[in-house]
Scaffold this motif. Structure first.
Motif, short mmCIF file in Angstrom:
data_model
loop_
_atom_site.label_atom_id
_atom_site.label_comp_id
_atom_site.label_asym_id
_atom_site.label_seq_id
_atom_site.Cartn_x
_atom_site.Cartn_y
_atom_site.Cartn_z
N PRO A 170 0.80 -1.23 0.00
CA PRO A 170 0.00 0.00 0.00
C PRO A 170 0.83 1.27 0.00
N GLY A 171 2.16 1.13 0.11
CA GLY A 171 3.02 2.30 0.23
C GLY A 171 3.07 2.78 1.66
N SER A 172 3.80 3.84 1.91
CA SER A 172 3.85 4.43 3.25
C SER A 172 2.86 5.58 3.33
N CYS A 173 2.09 5.60 4.43
CA CYS A 173 1.13 6.70 4.59
C CYS A 173 1.79 7.97 5.12
N SER A 174 3.11 7.90 5.42
CA SER A 174 3.77 9.10 5.95
C SER A 174 5.11 9.41 5.29
N LEU A 175 5.86 8.39 4.86
CA LEU A 175 7.20 8.62 4.33
C LEU A 175 7.43 7.84 3.03
N PRO A 176 6.75 8.22 1.95
CA PRO A 176 6.89 7.49 0.68
C PRO A 176 8.27 7.73 0.05
N ARG A 177 8.59 6.86 -0.90
CA ARG A 177 9.86 6.96 -1.61
C ARG A 177 9.62 6.93 -3.12
N GLN A 178 10.70 7.17 -3.87
CA GLN A 178 10.71 7.13 -5.34
C GLN A 178 9.69 8.08 -5.97
N GLY A 179 9.49 9.24 -5.36
CA GLY A 179 8.62 10.24 -5.95
C GLY A 179 7.14 9.96 -5.82
N LEU A 180 6.77 8.89 -5.11
CA LEU A 180 5.36 8.57 -4.92
C LEU A 180 4.78 9.37 -3.76
N PRO A 181 3.47 9.57 -3.73
CA PRO A 181 2.85 10.31 -2.64
C PRO A 181 2.59 9.39 -1.44
N PRO A 182 2.34 9.95 -0.27
CA PRO A 182 1.85 9.12 0.85
C PRO A 182 0.58 8.40 0.38
N SER A 183 0.43 7.14 0.78
CA SER A 183 -0.66 6.37 0.20
C SER A 183 -1.13 5.23 1.09
N PHE A 184 -2.25 4.62 0.68
CA PHE A 184 -2.78 3.40 1.25
C PHE A 184 -3.61 2.75 0.15
N ALA A 185 -4.22 1.60 0.44
CA ALA A 185 -4.97 0.90 -0.60
C ALA A 185 -6.25 0.29 -0.04
N VAL A 186 -7.25 0.17 -0.90
CA VAL A 186 -8.50 -0.51 -0.58
C VAL A 186 -8.67 -1.64 -1.59
N ILE A 187 -8.88 -2.84 -1.07
CA ILE A 187 -8.91 -4.03 -1.92
C ILE A 187 -10.22 -4.78 -1.72
N LYS A 188 -10.81 -5.23 -2.81
CA LYS A 188 -12.00 -6.07 -2.74
C LYS A 188 -11.62 -7.48 -3.16
N THR A 189 -11.93 -8.46 -2.30
CA THR A 189 -11.65 -9.86 -2.60
C THR A 189 -12.95 -10.63 -2.74
N ALA A 190 -12.92 -11.66 -3.57
CA ALA A 190 -14.10 -12.53 -3.76
C ALA A 190 -13.63 -13.87 -4.28
N GLY A 191 -13.24 -14.75 -3.37
CA GLY A 191 -12.83 -16.09 -3.74
C GLY A 191 -11.67 -16.13 -4.71
N SER A 192 -11.83 -16.86 -5.80
CA SER A 192 -10.75 -17.02 -6.78
C SER A 192 -10.67 -15.88 -7.78
#
Length: 222
Positions: A170-192
């Motif tokens: 998800p990246g770092s929510c406070s100290l990102p690297r390689q020019g990326l912004p602070p971030s997180f992720a939301v994921i939807k799962t459904a079996g296979s």
């Protein structure tokens, strides 16, 4: 959050909610990592996205930041947390700002659980050489039967697929690297089915405060 009990799988949550998570047709997972002493960022993310999530995955390096807000009502009913190279492997739960409860929980190096029929592995990544790729993660995923792997440590938001495995940082929510912004992720799962992942950039301004904007990390590397 309904309960702060630690399950035998090292998850935080009640047996009922953990079982419900496994048996859902689809599940929403909020993944955050590497807060490094910024609990206010975690709190803001969770206020917005926690009530909509079935589970929270925290990939390490900031477990005490998470500890400060675990008793809030916007925490998802199931929490999977692992220690990073900057964390202790145990934690005394804080139930409010005034005192600690006596219960000490174990914060493992890796956690396995099931969400809507998808077997998931969560680890920080420092023990599996993630600076050099996901081969170490893939080997451990094979051993545990996981098809979806969450990790942190590199502070670089990323999603990749290899040999039937999906790897999400998800990246770092406070100290990102390689020019990326602070971030997180939301994921939807459904079996296979292939997991659906949305990364969110964290933007902060004096006039508008925190804003969360979807972005593609693959387009932001340089």
């Amino acid at each position: 959050m309904n309960t702060l009990n630690q399950h035998k799988l090292y998850l935080l949550g009640s047996d009922e909610k953990i079982s419900e998570l496994s048996n859902k047709e689809s599940a929403v997972i909020l993944a955050v990592s590497d807060s490094h002493g910024r609990p206010e960022i975690l709190k803001t993310i969770l206020k917005e996205f926690g009530p909509k999530a079935d589970a929270l995955v925290f990939c390490g390096d900031g477990i005490e930041d998470l500890n400060k807000i675990l008793n809030e009502d916007f925490i998802p009913p199931v929490v999977a947390l692992v220690h990073g190279n900057g964390d202790e492997n145990t934690m005394k739960l804080i139930v409010n700002k005034a005192y600690y409860i006596s219960s000490e929980i174990k914060v493992p190096a890796a956690v396995n659980f099931n969400a809507a029929g998808t077997n998931i592995l969560v680890t920080h990544g420092h023990m599996f050489g993630v600076y050099y790729g996901t081969a170490g993660l893939e080997n451990h995923a094979k051993e545990t039967g996981a098809s979806l792997v969450f990790y942190g440590h590199s502070h670089i938001a990323d999603i990749s697929e290899q040999s039937g495995f999906t790897f999400i940082n998800p990246g770092s929510c406070s100290l990102p690297r390689q020019g990326l912004p602070p971030s997180f992720a939301v994921i939807k799962t459904a079996g296979s089915k292939r997991p659906e992942c949305t990364f969110y950039e964290i933007k902060v301004s004096l006039s508008e405060g925190f804003k969360f904007v979807p972005f593609s990390p693959a387009l932001r590397h340089w």
